[in-house]
Enzyme design. Structure first.
Site, short mmCIF file in Angstrom:
data_model
loop_
_atom_site.label_atom_id
_atom_site.label_comp_id
_atom_site.label_asym_id
_atom_site.label_seq_id
_atom_site.Cartn_x
_atom_site.Cartn_y
_atom_site.Cartn_z
N CYS A 209 1.10 -1.08 0.13
CA CYS A 209 -0.02 0.50 0.49
C CYS A 209 1.29 1.02 0.17
O CYS A 209 0.69 2.59 -0.80
CB CYS A 209 -1.54 0.53 1.21
SG CYS A 209 -1.89 -1.76 1.15
N HIS A 213 1.88 4.83 -2.00
CA HIS A 213 0.59 5.92 -1.17
C HIS A 213 1.82 6.39 0.19
O HIS A 213 0.81 7.46 0.12
CB HIS A 213 -0.32 5.23 -0.83
CG HIS A 213 -2.09 5.09 -1.34
ND1 HIS A 213 -2.59 5.61 -1.98
CD2 HIS A 213 -2.22 3.40 -1.76
CE1 HIS A 213 -2.99 5.06 -3.61
NE2 HIS A 213 -3.08 3.84 -3.20
N ARG A 252 -12.27 -1.53 -1.09
CA ARG A 252 -11.65 -0.79 -2.01
C ARG A 252 -10.47 -1.89 -2.12
O ARG A 252 -9.47 -1.02 -2.52
CB ARG A 252 -11.09 0.25 -1.29
CG ARG A 252 -10.52 1.33 -2.33
CD ARG A 252 -11.22 1.62 -4.10
NE ARG A 252 -10.46 2.09 -4.59
CZ ARG A 252 -9.45 1.58 -5.83
NH1 ARG A 252 -8.84 0.34 -5.76
NH2 ARG A 252 -8.60 2.26 -5.92
N CYS A 256 -7.15 -3.54 -4.20
CA CYS A 256 -6.55 -2.55 -5.02
C CYS A 256 -5.28 -3.79 -4.85
O CYS A 256 -4.28 -3.95 -5.22
CB CYS A 256 -5.96 -2.22 -3.13
SG CYS A 256 -6.28 -0.20 -3.10
#
Lengths: 295, 133
Positions: A209, A213, A252, A256
């Protein structure tokens, strides 16, 4: 390894191979167990400060609170399109349906307001329940409420629970995210499990992740700008243009995971609840602004 | 017969006999070879069956291990499903091929799980100097 074939064509393993299989599974289970309990190097509040400092540096001139709007905090063109969509928000119908569900009496005559008062309670979730020793999300609490009042729990990937939580999110707009700092050992373990999940590369594309991000936040991945993780949890459920529907945060997460070639986990699995717990804690101080619209 | 005996030398007759013998022998060898090919094919089919089942089982074990580690790859699952389908339909060569690919992918995902035990800790932003611990 010897193998027997059953008459129906299915495959059965000889004892030797079964044992070998168990040994392999046990080894990796042990490996995963050790990884799960690995100590974190920093306290949760230090993590939150580190994340804020990282994004302040990367997006200089953009207030931290602005990240509640995701990429629309720093992509002017996308922001203009988004604001136009907000003139006639496509999540409105879901909120209205959620209100109807909220007021339908449950099996014993009670309603959700017996569990959630006026419904403006989203900022109370997620939290770590010391007695149950697990993270309680809003969706889990909705199903707990249903069970208490004689109803079957709702499927987490169904429309009804998403609409209920969209209504609750709408009533809770403007509340400030304020997850209590994990202090007890089990709460810290859940937080660190979420932090580990967030930072671990997975899938065939070998992405965490944090790859998108944190390391690449603000940059483009093909045609899309990558958002900061602060504020990732503030606006759910969200109407995604791609889904043409309102969907949950865990949906979501699963998407991802699929995008990087990893098998996703189930919605409301401990893995995703712990991830939500970690992400919500580091977003402390940001306002809730769900439901929202995203691509 | 006398004419034949006179006109065909003994050496030539022997050569003819030898050639005929060799031709017959070749035919016999060929027949034997065809027989062993058939037998070998039957054995290979039998081996393929076992090999395919072994390959699928191995892929299953590895894939389950990667699932348990929380690092399963979607492609490994797809390949495993294809391998199982091929096995059930008797397409053993495809089953072996797909199962081996699934195993290789699952092995790599397990290596990823092992590497990430400690690697993730280095990826999180460091606390700024002077921040509260």
């Amino acid at each position: 390894m010897s193998i027997n074939t059953k008459s129906n064509g299915s495959v059965s393993k000889a004892p030797g191979s079964v044992i070998a299989g168990f040994v392999t599974l046990f080894s990796y289970g042990l490996l995963y167990g050790l990884a799960s309990s690995a100590p974190a190097y920093a306290e949760p509040e230090a993590d939150r400060q580190a994340m804020r400092a990282h994004y302040e540096k990367r997006f200089s001139g953009i207030p931290i609170e602005a990240h509640k709007d995701g990429v629309y905090a720093f992509d002017e063109d996308a922001r203009e399109q988004w604001l136009e969509l907000e003139d006639f928000p496509p999540y409105e119908i879901a909120v209205d349906e959620g209100e109807e569900f909220f007021n339908i009496p449950l099996a014993d005559g009670a309603t959700y307001s017996d569990c959630f008062g006026d419904g403006a309670i989203k900022s109370q979730y997620p939290y770590f329940d010391e007695e149950r020793s697990e993270v309680i999300t809003l969706e889990l609490a909705i199903n707990d409420c249903r069970r208490q009042h004689g109803e079957e729990p709702l499927p987490y990937n169904g429309a009804e629970i998403v609409r209920l939580s969209a209504y609750i999110a709408f009533l809770s707009r403007g509340q400030i995210i304020a997850v209590a700092e994990p202090v007890s050992e089990p709460a810290l373990a859940a937080y660190n499990d979420g932090k580990r999940f967030y930072s671990s590369r997975r899938g065939q594309l070998n992405f965490a992740c944090s790859s998108c991000h944190v390391q690449l936040a603000g940059k483009r991945l093909r045609s899309e700008r990558l958002s900061a993780s602060l504020g990732h949890v503030s606006h759910w459920p969200t109407y995604r243009l791609k889904w043409q529907d309102v969907g949950s945060l865990h949906r979501r997460f699963a998407r991802c995971n699929k995008q990087v070639g990893a098998e996703p986990f189930a919605q409301q699995s401990p893995e995703y609840r712990n991830l939500e717990y970690f992400l919500t804690y580091i977003s402390n101080g940001l306002p809730l602004n769900g439901p929202a619209i995203r691509k | 017969m006398n004419v034949l005996n006179k006109k065909i030398p003994v050496a030539f007759a022997m050569a003819l006999t030898l050639t005929a013998g060799l031709m017959l022998s070749a035919c016999t060898d060929r027949n034997t070879e065809t027989g062993s090919e058939t037998s070998s094919k039957q054995e290979t089919d039998g081996n393929l069956d076992t090999l395919a089942m072994e390959a699928v089982n191995q892929a299953q074990v590895k894939y389950k291990a990667s699932e348990q580690a929380g690092y399963a790859w979607a492609k490994a699952g797809t390949m495993l499903a294809s391998a199982q389908e091929a096995l059930e339909s008797g397409d053993f060569e495809t089953a072996i091929h797909q199962a081996r690919q699934a195993t290789a992918l699952a092995d790599t995902s397990l290596a990823q799980a092992e590497a990430e035990q400690s690697a993730w800790l280095e990826r999180f932003p460091k606390a700024p100097t002077g921040a509260s611990p």
